[in-house]
Design an enzyme around this catalytic site. Structure first.
Site, PDB file in Angstrom:
ATOM      1  N   ASP A 484       0.870  -1.185   0.000  1.00 40.83           N
ATOM      2  CA  ASP A 484       0.000   0.000   0.000  1.00 40.83           C
ATOM      3  C   ASP A 484       0.908   1.238   0.000  1.00 40.83           C
ATOM      4  OD1 ASP A 484      -2.255   1.565   0.220  1.00 40.83           O
ATOM      5  OD2 ASP A 484      -2.767   0.927   2.243  1.00 40.83           O
ATOM      6  N   GLU A 487       2.728   5.279  -3.744  1.00 38.41           N
ATOM      7  CA  GLU A 487       2.697   6.317  -4.809  1.00 38.41           C
ATOM      8  C   GLU A 487       4.017   7.089  -4.894  1.00 38.41           C
ATOM      9  OE1 GLU A 487       0.287   5.892  -2.448  1.00 38.41           O
ATOM     10  OE2 GLU A 487      -0.899   4.684  -3.839  1.00 38.41           O
ATOM     11  N   ASP A 565      -9.042   3.622  -1.983  1.00 35.77           N
ATOM     12  CA  ASP A 565      -9.988   3.898  -0.901  1.00 35.77           C
ATOM     13  C   ASP A 565     -11.314   4.443  -1.405  1.00 35.77           C
ATOM     14  OD1 ASP A 565      -7.898   3.022   0.552  1.00 35.77           O
ATOM     15  OD2 ASP A 565      -7.344   4.967   1.375  1.00 35.77           O
TER      16      ASP A 565
END
Ligand SMILES: *[C@@H]1O[C@H](CO)[C@@H](O)[C@H](O)[C@H]1NC(C)=O
Length: 908
Positions: A484, A487, A565
């Protein structure tokens, strides 16, 4: 997943998460007008300044080179145009290589295509330009101004710089007269220094004669991209910059966690794909009108490296793109089952209870996930020893029922010298550096963190070594990984990511390779699981499974992604369809949206509909935020449990078909979920359809994405016969739309006539428990009374399939005969596996009515045996009610799947 509340420096701006309200803060993120490189290029007519120097144009077999002059700046650029045998052309524009502009490293793409070139023929040349052909493709290069027109068999496909929007900024010395923003810009207290000055590029790409373009994920918007010169929010260009966007909106051009700079355009007879191989921040405008779609692409740095793919239809374009970016890694079968996740399953007792809950409610599932709270203080690859004192025993226990577990591992490393990962990486110099050259220090889940510089092959190799079972304490081979926040997410950084003037391996600025951070981290982690597997069995190690949130072109070779999300809202259920279809069209089909919605609390109806759609997501996982109510599938009352059970069982029944589709994704880059236009490329009225979709080419799914729905209007693509997949009832021929009743028990799904779909219908607790189960074949006939399909089988686990240890059958029904024969495919080793499994039922849909009924004459080519069985009117599947008698069923033919055989249908 993202923080529940603002943490640390600068986060007061984020505010508190208010359940049910949308917390996406537009002001947290930059718009084009607030971004120097975008505002100085958007809609700015610079293209006429660029001219090709006629005398410089040189053609050498498959390569044309030329000098491109920027008259205004008196600078020279090098233009290279190459034609490739895999069905594409490539346009490269760079300054002199000595300038050293950043190029995407070659390991982001696959190798081989560079050398498979196709000849370019010169057709004519004048003072104004040169006309070339390669195969069916014509390339017209205009000199002053520089333009390129691509057409296929006389049909216009693409124009470069026809609207004068091309631009290329050069490296240059700083001047006093330089406008603000060239060498520095400030955003919400963050100053971005640009030691190389302005170096943006603008590409002007027009798709002539097209009305629809698709692609450039990731964002929550329609499949056919809307124009960006419209009303807010569609007055902003689409953005490609991987960001951790807190509570994203479901209808917005804003870019989310991943970027694939690929766009497709489709019209009757021609599909065009473009890929700009560039990993810097990018903005893309789309304008429509005058019978064309105009696009402008502005990137902050790098070079122009444009691939142009053309084909008669979508599949040809995706196959060609796959030659460059690679295909989907064949996943382990378990990972196509259902995944149960939550932030967080609290401790070992919780894990045991949830695992047991699936069994006691007879709901199949394969993987139980642990989010960040399982660690010792967000030190990844460690355990909270009070909550998880015996992690290996816990995994072995779950595995004893044929299941797996997943733990989360994020790229931020807690700055704590007593944490072995931190100190080893620190002393080896493995972290991303700030602009001053010291280890970058950013704020994330564990507090102060450094970030592994995974753009370095050395760092990735070190990272991979952390995943062997002796290194990762408390892990077993039943444990897989979730990446996760890659980015990367930096809570106190500009736009919640890293400073663009941070420095990577090779002294590369973060600005240049921002969109690659996620794929490189994902790659390093997947390499770790490959290494672990090869230690157990060098030849037949387990295939890795690593889920990622950030992605780029090529991520399909590494592992699946999910759409981040989302929220427990009907609109988020609805937008999940175009989001996943877009990912499939840009080469990344192994993807899913969190079932139930991550934020907020879904009610029973939303939960039910989400599972009913989610079973078709290639990656199928339920997940929920820390602050939500528990929502395991049995917590909504017995009726809802029964509906969710039936949906998830439906997924498991369809796995033979889904796995076979993954094989096609692996060998030829084809998507699992497909927009209707992809399967019915001639039907213009389907080009913008983004709610109904196809699973492979044989099933049509109609999502229900609003509450209290009792009927839906189903659009049926023409030229095919359709059968209700619940009852077997044929849809009357030539029906264009039909209002059909829906209950809470399911959503409308149809078989397309002409297909054979393999299924496994016995309810089991997991994919492992299905391994020896017999198959059902659904044979849905087309207007000619024919059908075809495939079944692909391997060990579902290892790399042995690459050595030919797989079984791949073709099923064909024609002239009243169903035959099973070996599937052969160019470029893959011959399949040599045999399995002891049989086909226990063959369900025929669309046999003409017969008074006496039918019988089947069965000949097994391998054993030479022959016998006859009468067909029965029977239920479509073992799970459907017996009163549905639209199907003619062959029961217990016990056909060995590995054999050649025929089943001839004759009047009884
Ligand atoms: C298929 O998947 C495997 C990994 O699962 C990968 O190694 C291979 O390159 C992929 N592509 C092809 C064409 O086999």
């Amino acid at each position: 997943m993202r923080r529940a509340i603002g943490l640390g420096v600068g986060l007061a701006l984020l505010g508190l998460l208010l359940p049910g309200s949308l917390a996406f803060k537009e002001n947290e993120f930059k718009k084009c007008a607030q971004t120097s490189f975008c505002s100085r290029n958007r809609n700015v007519q610079q293209g006429a300044n660029f001219e090709i120097v006629p005398a410089s144009v040189t053609l050498n077999t498959a390569t044309l080179t030329a000098t491109l002059m920027n008259k205004q700046a008196s600078k020279h650029l090098q233009l290279t145009l190459t034609a490739h045998a895999d069905g594409f052309v490539r346009l490269l524009i760079d300054e002199s290589p000595s300038v050293g502009r950043y190029q995407v490293p070659s390991d982001i793409l696959v190798s081989g295509w560079e050398t498979r070139k196709a000849a370019i023929k010169e057709q004519s040349r004048s003072a104004n330009g040169i006309v070339l052909t390669t195969g069916d493709t014509k390339l017209e290069l205009g000199y002053a101004p520089f333009t390129l027109a691509v057409s296929v068999k006389g049909v216009p496909a693409l124009q470069v710089n026809s609207r004068n929007l091309f631009n290329f900024e050069h490296r240059r010395p700083k001047q006093d007269s330089d406008p603000a923003g060239y060498w520095e810009e400030t955003w919400m207290g963050h100053t971005d220094s640009k030691p190389k000055g302005p170096e943006a590029m603008s590409l002007d790409l027009v798709f002539p004669g097209f009305a629809h373009v698709y692609g450039i994920p990731e964002r929550a918007t329609s499949l056919s991209l809307q124009a960006t010169n419209g009303n807010a929010p569609y007055g902003e260009p689409y953005r490609l910059y991987n960001l951790d966007v807190f509570e994203y909106l479901e209808d917005h051009p804003f870019g989310l966690y991943g970027s694939i700079p690929v766009m497709l355009a489709h019209k009757k007879g021609l599909t065009v794909g473009v890929y700009w191989n560039n990993a810097a921040e990018m903005f893309v405008d789309v304008v429509k009108g005058r019978g064309e779609v105009g696009t402008q692409w502005v990137a902050e740095s790098g070079v122009v490296d444009l691939f142009v793919f053309t084909g008669a239809t979508g599949p040809a374009v995706l196959a060609a793109y796959a030659k460059v970016a690679g295909t989907t890694a064949l996943p382990q079968l378990f990972s196509l089952g259902y995944h149960q996740c939550r932030w967080n399953y609290k401790d070992e007792a919780d894990v045991k209870a949830v695992d047991g809950g699936f069994d006691s409610h007879e709901i199949p599932y394969d993987v139980l996930w642990l989010d960040i709270e399982h660690t010792n203080g967000k030190r990844y690859l460690t355990w909270d020893s009070s909550l998880f004192p015996n992690p290996a025993a816990m995994q072995e226990d779950v595995a004893s029922r044929g299941r797996k577990m997943v733990t989360i591992v994020d790229p931020h490393v807690k700055r704590d010298s007593s944490y072995y990962i931190f100190s080893e990486a620190e002393s080896a110099g493995h972290y991303v550096k700030n602009k001053h050259g010291s280890d970058f220090d950013g704020w994330c889940w564990p507090g102060q963190s450094s970030y592994l510089d995974v753009t370095s092959p050395v760092v990735r190799e070190w990272w991979a070594q952390q995943f062997t079972t002796d290194k990762y304490q408390g892990s077993t081979r039943h444990l897989y990984i979730w990446n996760d926040m890659n980015e990367p997410s930096v809570f106190n950084g500009p736009e919640i990511t890293m400073q663009k003037d941070n420095l990577h391996y090779g002294n590369v600025e973060h600005r240049d390779n921002h969109n690659l951070f996620g794929i490189y981290y994902h790659m390093g982690t997947a390499d770790g699981l490959k290494l672990r597997g090869s230690q157990v069995d060098p030849e037949n190690g387990d295939r890795p499974f690593v889920l990622s949130r950030a992605f780029f072109s090529g991520t399909q070779r590494v592992g699946p992604i999910w759409t981040g999300d989302n929220a427990a809202q009907w609109s988020h259920l609805k937008v999940s369809v175009p989001m996943l279809l877009t990912l499939g069209l840009t080469g990344l089909p192994y993807s899913g949206a969190d079932v139930g919605g991550f934020f907020g609390n879904p009610d029973a109806e939303l939960m039910t509909r989400w599972y009913q759609l989610g079973i078709y997501y290639p990656f199928f996982r339920g997940h929920a935020h820390l602050e939500t109510q528990r929502r395991e599938p049995w917590l909504f009352g017995p009726d809802v449990t029964a509906r969710i059970r039936s949906a998830i069982r439906g997924r498991y029944a369809l796995l033979p078909h889904i796995y076979t589709l993954f094989r096609a994704a692996n060998t030829s880059g084809q998507p699992i979920l497909r927009p209707l236009w992809f399967e019915f490329p001639e039907q213009e009225d389907l080009y913008a359809e983004d709610q109904e979709f196809m699973v492979g080419s044989s099933m049509l799914v109609v999502p229900v994405t609003a509450p209290s729905i009792f009927t839906v209007d189903v659009t049926f693509p023409q030229g095919a016969r359709w059968y209700d997949a619940a009852t077997g009832a044929p849809v009357p021929p030539k029906t264009k739309t039909q209002r059909v009743e829906v209950s809470l028990n399911g959503i409308p799904v149809y078989y397309r006539g002409g297909s054979v779909v393999p299924r496994r219908e016995r309810p089991r607790r997991s994919t492992a428990a299905q391994l020896a189960d017999p198959y059902t074949l659904v044979v849905a006939l087309d207007d000619k009374g024919e059908a075809e399909g495939q079944l692909y089988v391997d060990d579902g686990r290892s790399f042995a399939f690459q050595r030919g240890l797989y079984l791949h059958r073709d099923f064909k029904f024609a002239a009243n005969k169903l035959t099973s024969s070996k599937h052969v495919e160019a470029g893959v080793p011959d399949g040599t596996l045999t399995v002891p499994t049989t086909i226990e039922r063959v369900v025929f849909l669309g046999l003409p009515p017969s008074k006496k009924g039918y019988k089947a004459v069965i000949s097994d080519g391998a054993s030479g045996s022959k016998h006859t069985i009468a067909l029965e009117a029977g239920p479509l599947s073992l799970a459907t009610a017996p009163e549905s008698t639209q199907a003619q069923v062959l029961r217990k033919p016990d056909l060995p799947v590995s054999h050649d055989w025929t089943v001839e249908i004759v009047q009884a």
